[in-house]
Structure formats: C-alpha cells, structure tokens
Design a protein around this motif. Structure first.
Motif, PDB file in Angstrom:
ATOM      1  N   UNK A 131       1.228  24.937 -14.036  1.00 14.82           N
ATOM      2  CA  UNK A 131       1.661  23.647 -14.548  1.00 14.82           C
ATOM      3  C   UNK A 131       2.634  23.774 -15.713  1.00 14.82           C
ATOM      4  N   UNK A 132       2.460  24.808 -16.526  1.00 17.21           N
ATOM      5  CA  UNK A 132       3.318  24.999 -17.700  1.00 17.21           C
ATOM      6  C   UNK A 132       3.661  26.475 -17.854  1.00 17.21           C
ATOM      7  N   UNK A 133       4.734  26.742 -18.592  1.00 20.39           N
ATOM      8  CA  UNK A 133       5.024  28.104 -19.039  1.00 20.39           C
ATOM      9  C   UNK A 133       4.386  28.273 -20.408  1.00 20.39           C
ATOM     10  N   UNK A 134       3.996  29.503 -20.740  1.00 19.42           N
ATOM     11  CA  UNK A 134       3.411  29.766 -22.046  1.00 19.42           C
ATOM     12  C   UNK A 134       4.274  30.747 -22.833  1.00 19.42           C
ATOM     13  N   UNK A 135       4.254  30.564 -24.132  1.00 20.58           N
ATOM     14  CA  UNK A 135       4.826  31.564 -25.021  1.00 20.58           C
ATOM     15  C   UNK A 135       3.906  32.777 -25.035  1.00 20.58           C
ATOM     16  N   UNK A 136       4.301  33.792 -25.787  1.00 23.49           N
ATOM     17  CA  UNK A 136       3.376  34.875 -26.085  1.00 23.49           C
ATOM     18  C   UNK A 136       2.193  34.301 -26.861  1.00 23.49           C
ATOM     19  N   UNK A 182      -6.852  33.516 -26.185  1.00 20.89           N
ATOM     20  CA  UNK A 182      -5.521  33.529 -26.792  1.00 20.89           C
ATOM     21  C   UNK A 182      -4.858  32.161 -26.699  1.00 20.89           C
ATOM     22  N   UNK A 183      -4.374  31.673 -27.828  1.00 16.80           N
ATOM     23  CA  UNK A 183      -3.625  30.422 -27.848  1.00 16.80           C
ATOM     24  C   UNK A 183      -2.146  30.709 -27.610  1.00 16.80           C
ATOM     25  N   UNK A 184      -1.477  29.786 -26.950  1.00 14.96           N
ATOM     26  CA  UNK A 184      -0.038  29.884 -26.770  1.00 14.96           C
ATOM     27  C   UNK A 184       0.599  28.517 -26.841  1.00 14.96           C
ATOM     28  N   UNK A 185       1.915  28.492 -27.004  1.00 11.04           N
ATOM     29  CA  UNK A 185       2.667  27.242 -26.963  1.00 11.04           C
ATOM     30  C   UNK A 185       2.999  26.946 -25.504  1.00 11.04           C
ATOM     31  N   UNK A 188      10.542  33.060 -32.705  1.00  8.16           N
ATOM     32  CA  UNK A 188       9.937  32.472 -33.900  1.00  8.16           C
ATOM     33  C   UNK A 188       8.575  33.115 -34.174  1.00  8.16           C
ATOM     34  N   UNK A 189       7.787  33.309 -33.122  1.00  8.35           N
ATOM     35  CA  UNK A 189       6.474  33.940 -33.279  1.00  8.35           C
ATOM     36  C   UNK A 189       6.612  35.383 -33.761  1.00  8.35           C
ATOM     37  N   UNK A 190       7.584  36.081 -33.224  1.00  8.85           N
ATOM     38  CA  UNK A 190       7.803  37.464 -33.645  1.00  8.85           C
ATOM     39  C   UNK A 190       8.175  37.533 -35.125  1.00  8.85           C
ATOM     40  N   UNK A 191       9.038  36.633 -35.573  1.00  8.32           N
ATOM     41  CA  UNK A 191       9.439  36.615 -36.976  1.00  8.32           C
ATOM     42  C   UNK A 191       8.241  36.300 -37.877  1.00  8.32           C
ATOM     43  N   UNK A 192       7.399  35.370 -37.449  1.00  9.00           N
ATOM     44  CA  UNK A 192       6.232  34.999 -38.247  1.00  9.00           C
ATOM     45  C   UNK A 192       5.228  36.147 -38.317  1.00  9.00           C
ATOM     46  N   UNK A 193       5.111  36.872 -37.215  1.00  8.66           N
ATOM     47  CA  UNK A 193       4.222  38.028 -37.204  1.00  8.66           C
ATOM     48  C   UNK A 193       4.659  39.051 -38.257  1.00  8.66           C
ATOM     49  N   UNK A 194       5.955  39.233 -38.401  1.00 12.93           N
ATOM     50  CA  UNK A 194       6.477  40.229 -39.332  1.00 12.93           C
ATOM     51  C   UNK A 194       6.401  39.766 -40.781  1.00 12.93           C
ATOM     52  N   UNK A 249      -5.410  41.027 -36.845  1.00 10.16           N
ATOM     53  CA  UNK A 249      -4.057  41.367 -36.428  1.00 10.16           C
ATOM     54  C   UNK A 249      -3.568  40.305 -35.453  1.00 10.16           C
ATOM     55  N   UNK A 250      -2.384  39.738 -35.669  1.00  9.34           N
ATOM     56  CA  UNK A 250      -1.883  38.738 -34.727  1.00  9.34           C
ATOM     57  C   UNK A 250      -1.615  39.370 -33.376  1.00  9.34           C
ATOM     58  N   UNK A 251      -1.766  38.622 -32.282  1.00 14.24           N
ATOM     59  CA  UNK A 251      -1.473  39.175 -30.965  1.00 14.24           C
ATOM     60  C   UNK A 251      -0.040  39.686 -30.899  1.00 14.24           C
ATOM     61  N   UNK A 252       0.149  40.772 -30.206  1.00  9.06           N
ATOM     62  CA  UNK A 252       1.484  41.341 -30.060  1.00  9.06           C
ATOM     63  C   UNK A 252       2.357  40.415 -29.228  1.00  9.06           C
ATOM     64  N   UNK A 253       3.556  40.176 -29.701  1.00 10.48           N
ATOM     65  CA  UNK A 253       4.503  39.334 -28.963  1.00 10.48           C
ATOM     66  C   UNK A 253       5.220  40.195 -27.941  1.00 10.48           C
ATOM     67  N   UNK A 254       5.067  39.847 -26.674  1.00 14.29           N
ATOM     68  CA  UNK A 254       5.702  40.630 -25.612  1.00 14.29           C
ATOM     69  C   UNK A 254       7.200  40.383 -25.607  1.00 14.29           C
TER      70      UNK A 254
END
Length: 203
Positions: free
Chosen positions: A17-22, A125-128, A144-150, A177-182
């Motif tokens: 139904x939807x696509x998810x972010x990492x 795991x939550x995703x957008x 954006x998620x990758x930048x926030x992780x760093x 530890x935040x989930x790794x962004x693929x």
C-alpha cells in the motif's frame, strides 16, 4: 498526501500500500500500569486474569494469538483508541495497557500516576510512509534520516525520551543505536525502499 510521519511500524502487510523509508526508530510492545497499587508488574504469569487494555487493530491483537502470549491468560479490554486506555485506568476498568514503548513514554511523562514496567516484548521498526513509486521522495527522506543519525540522534533521545523510558530496572537506559539507514535504491512495485524486512512484522 505525500507522506505519513508518525509511529508507523514497517510491516509486510503494509508494503503493498505504501513505500517506506529506512527504519528511523525501534520500539516494542510495552506495559503501562498505574504507579500505585499496580496489579501487573510485567509480561508473565502476573497477567493471568488481569484486564489488559489495547487499541483495536493494534499489534497487540496479533500478539494475543500465538500460544506463549495466549497462555498468559490476560483479559483483553479493547478500545477504539489507545488514549481510551488511560480513561479505563481512571475508571478502574483496566489493570494495564500494552502499546508501543515510544508513544507510551508520553503518558508516562505527563501523568505521574502511570509508569512503564518490564521490557518491550517485540521489536518494531518505525518508518516514514510515502506514496508508492515516489522514488525521489524516498531518497530525500532517507538522506534526512542519514544526516540525523550522524548529528543529533543521541542528544535528541537524551533530551526527549530517556528519562521516561526507564523500566523496572530503575535506571536511565543508554541511548539506543539508531537503525542503520540502507543505501537508497529503486522502489519496486509494492515494496518500500530502504526498509529492513527481516526486522519488520512477517506475514
């Protein structure tokens, strides 16, 4: 609508139904109980015969089916919305509520009469959630998620969540530890990008 940003679990039955972010956060089903005279101390034999509240259509309904959970013998109190469980507490109609640990931290922070106990029983795991096929937007959100992780993840966790995620161990947990962004990739039809299917609910 382009995206949904809320406590949404990356789950197999939603991928068509939807696509998810990492994955951007990991939560789990956690018990919220009255701070005084609590009749439930955690998942286990102590829940037998106790009134455990949860929202209709929530992950808890899936948990009730398998033998290990059914054997606990809790009496389900099903309400339309998770916030209704707090009302059931006040009316003396529920002994505990089960919900995701992250949203449960909100009432625990705002209402001194309730607290989280035990440890979460699932990994969610939550995703957008985004429109299927909107590859550019998925890539942007993942960046954006990758930048926030760093830069910012742990300080944000300490400031907003850590104090209210304390369980029965009585100490403040270290920031997870935040989930790794693929790495972003193409968005296959009916599948999200960058999600972690191995850690999502399986059909």
């Amino acid at each position: 609508m382009d995206m949904v940003v809320r406590t949404m679990t990356i789950a197999c039955d939603r991928l068509g139904e939807v696509a998810f972010s990492a994955a951007c956060f990991e939560a789990g089903q956690h018990l919220l109980v009255p701070r005084k005279r609590a009749r439930v101390k955690g998942f286990g034999s102590g829940t037998r015969g106790k009134r455990v509240c949860h929202a209709s259509g929530s992950t808890v309904e899936k948990m009730r089916g398998p033998a290990p959970y059914a054997a606990l013998g809790a009496k389900p109190v099903v309400v339309p919305n998770q916030l209704d469980c707090l009302v059931r507490f006040q009316l003396g109609e529920a002994d505990a509520t089960v919900t995701d640990s992250a949203p449960a931290a909100g009432p625990a922070a705002q209402d001194p009469s309730v607290e989280l106990v035990g440890t979460p029983r699932t990994v969610e795991p939550y995703g957008v959630a985004l429109n299927l096929g909107d590859e550019d937007l998925v890539h942007r959100v993942n960046k954006v998620l990758e930048d926030f992780r760093e830069d910012g993840w742990k300080s944000s966790y300490e400031r907003r969540l850590a104090e209210d995620m304390v369980g029965t161990e009585g100490k403040k947990p270290a920031p997870p530890e935040p989930p790794t962004v693929a790495e972003p990739g193409p968005v296959p039809r009916g599948r999200g990008t960058g999600a972690h299917p191995a850690r999502a609910d399986t059909p």
